[in-house]
Write an enzyme that holds these catalytic residues in place. Structure first.
Site, short mmCIF file in Angstrom:
data_model
loop_
_atom_site.label_atom_id
_atom_site.label_comp_id
_atom_site.label_asym_id
_atom_site.label_seq_id
_atom_site.Cartn_x
_atom_site.Cartn_y
_atom_site.Cartn_z
N ASP A 12 0.88 -1.17 0.00
CA ASP A 12 0.00 0.00 0.00
C ASP A 12 0.91 1.22 0.00
O ASP A 12 1.77 1.36 0.89
CB ASP A 12 -0.88 -0.03 1.25
CG ASP A 12 -1.80 1.18 1.38
OD1 ASP A 12 -1.68 2.12 0.58
OD2 ASP A 12 -2.65 1.18 2.29
N CYS A 53 1.12 3.09 3.30
CA CYS A 53 1.40 2.31 4.51
C CYS A 53 2.82 2.61 4.98
O CYS A 53 3.78 2.52 4.20
CB CYS A 53 1.22 0.83 4.22
SG CYS A 53 2.14 -0.30 5.26
N CYS A 89 5.20 -0.31 4.64
CA CYS A 89 5.46 -0.56 3.22
C CYS A 89 6.53 0.39 2.72
O CYS A 89 7.42 0.01 1.95
CB CYS A 89 4.18 -0.39 2.40
SG CYS A 89 2.87 -1.57 2.78
N ARG A 126 -5.23 -0.42 1.12
CA ARG A 126 -6.12 -0.91 2.18
C ARG A 126 -7.44 -0.16 2.25
O ARG A 126 -8.44 -0.70 2.71
CB ARG A 126 -5.41 -0.81 3.53
CG ARG A 126 -4.24 -1.77 3.69
CD ARG A 126 -3.43 -1.38 4.93
NE ARG A 126 -2.95 -0.02 4.82
CZ ARG A 126 -2.72 0.78 5.86
NH1 ARG A 126 -2.94 0.34 7.08
NH2 ARG A 126 -2.27 2.01 5.68
#
Length: 282
Positions: free
Chosen positions: A162, A165, A168, A192
Site C-alpha cells: 500500500d 502504509c 510498506c 487498504r
C-alpha cells in the site's frame, strides 16, 4: 489419524431445520481471512520456522462431477459455494476449500468439520501445506507486477503493498538491503482503503506511469501522483487476490514456498527465514 488443533464447527448434512441457524456463524469464520482489520501498518513479526516439514498436498481446483451434489448442499448450508473439493491426505476424507479456509468430511459421510489437519505421526501441518500450494498456484497466474531484482536473485518474494502504509514505505526504503541479500521484490498492489479512494488512485497512477519503478519509489517517498490513472491496470485484480489469500495487513510478504509473513521484516531476517525454508524444503 489426522487431528485438528482448532475448535470445530460441525454440521450434519443435510439438516434443513438447522440450515438457517448455521450460515451466520460459519460465514463469520469463513470470511474472517478476507477482512483487513488493521488500518495501520502492522508490527514486524519475529522470524519463525516450521519445526517439521509439511508435505505439500495437491490442491483440487474446481469441483468434479462426482462432488457436484455435495458442493450444492454445502453451498446451500454455508451460503457460499466451495471453491474446490477433492481427496485429502487422510484416507477416506475429502478436503473442501473456501479461499484459504478448509473443511474435511468423510467420503459419503454426513458431517463436516472446519479447521486445520495435522498428521500426529509426523507433525506435518497438512492444511497449511495445502494453503501454501494454493497461494503458489494463485501467484503463478499473475502476469502483471512491478519487480526490483538483483542480478542473480536467490529468492523472489511477492509483496502486497500500500503506497500510504508506513511499513510498506520502510520496506521500500531498504530495497538496496534486500537486493544485497539476493532477494528480489515482486510488488502487487493492495490499497487498504479500497476501490474509489485516493490510495487506490495513486496505485493506478503508478501503473499508468511511463516508468513504473521510478513512480512507485517517488510515491512511497510522498510525492503526489497526479498522472493518468485511467489506463488498463491490475490494481483491482491485485486487491481482490490479496483478499483471497487472506491478507490481514500490509505489507504482506509471500515466500516462494507459499508461506506468508503479515508485516515488515528487515532484509537480514528475511534472508535467514528464506534460508531456513530452503533447508526444510530441501
Amino acid at each position: 489419524m489426522p487431528y485438528s488443533r482448532l475448535t470445530f464447527f460441525t454440521k450434519t448434512l443435510p439438516m434443513p431445520s438447522a440450515v438457517r441457524l448455521f450460515p451466520a456463524v460459519a460465514l463469520m469464520a469463513l470470511l474472517a481471512a478476507c477482512q483487513d482489520p488493521t488500518p495501520e501498518p502492522v508490527t514486524p513479526p519475529a522470524p519463525t520456522q516450521s519445526p517439521t516439514r509439511a508435505t505439500p498436498v495437491p490442491v483440487s481446483e474446481g469441483i468434479a462431477e462426482e462432488y457436484q451434489a455435495l458442493a450444492k448442499t454445502l453451498g446451500e448450508i454455508m451460503g457460499v459455494a466451495p471453491d474446490a473439493i477433492g481427496p485429502s491426505a487422510a484416507e477416506g476424507m475429502l478436503q473442501v476449500r473456501w479461499g484459504t479456509n478448509f473443511a474435511y468430511l468423510p467420503e459419503g459421510g454426513s458431517h463436516v468439520v472446519f479447521g486445520d489437519m495435522i498428521d500426529l505421526r509426523t507433525g506435518e501441518q497438512i492444511t497449511e501445506a495445502s494453503r501454501k500450494a494454493m497461494r503458489q498456484a494463485a501467484l503463478a497466474r499473475v502476469e502483471d507486477s512491478i519487480e526490483f531484482l538483483p542480478k542473480s536473485p536467490r529468492h523472489v518474494v511477492t509483496v502486497f503493498t500500500d503506497i500510504d502504509c508506513g511499513y510498506c514505505r520502510k520496506l521500500h526504503s531498504e530495497l538496496a538491503d534486500y537486493l544485497a541479500e539476493d532477494i528480489g521484490i515482486r510488488y502487487l498492489f493492495y490499497p487498504r482503503s479500497g476501490p474509489g479512494t485516493e490510495s487506490f488512485r495513486k496505485a493506478e497512477a503508478v501503473w499508468c506511469s511511463s516508468d513504473r519503478k521510478k513512480a512507485l519509489t517517488e510515491a512511497k517517498q510522498g510525492a503526489a501522483m497526479k498522472g493518468d490513472s485511467s489506463c488498463a491496470n491490475p490494481v483491482l485484480t491485485d486487491y481482490q487476490l490479496g483478499q483471497e489469500l487472506g491478507l490481514r495487513g500490509t505489507p504482506m510478504i509471500v515466500l516462494p514456498n507459499g508461506e506468508i509473513i503479515n508485516g515488515y521484516v528487515p532484509a537480514a531476517s528475511l534472508a535467514a527465514q528464506l534460508a531456513s525454508a530452503d533447508e526444510v524444503e530441501g
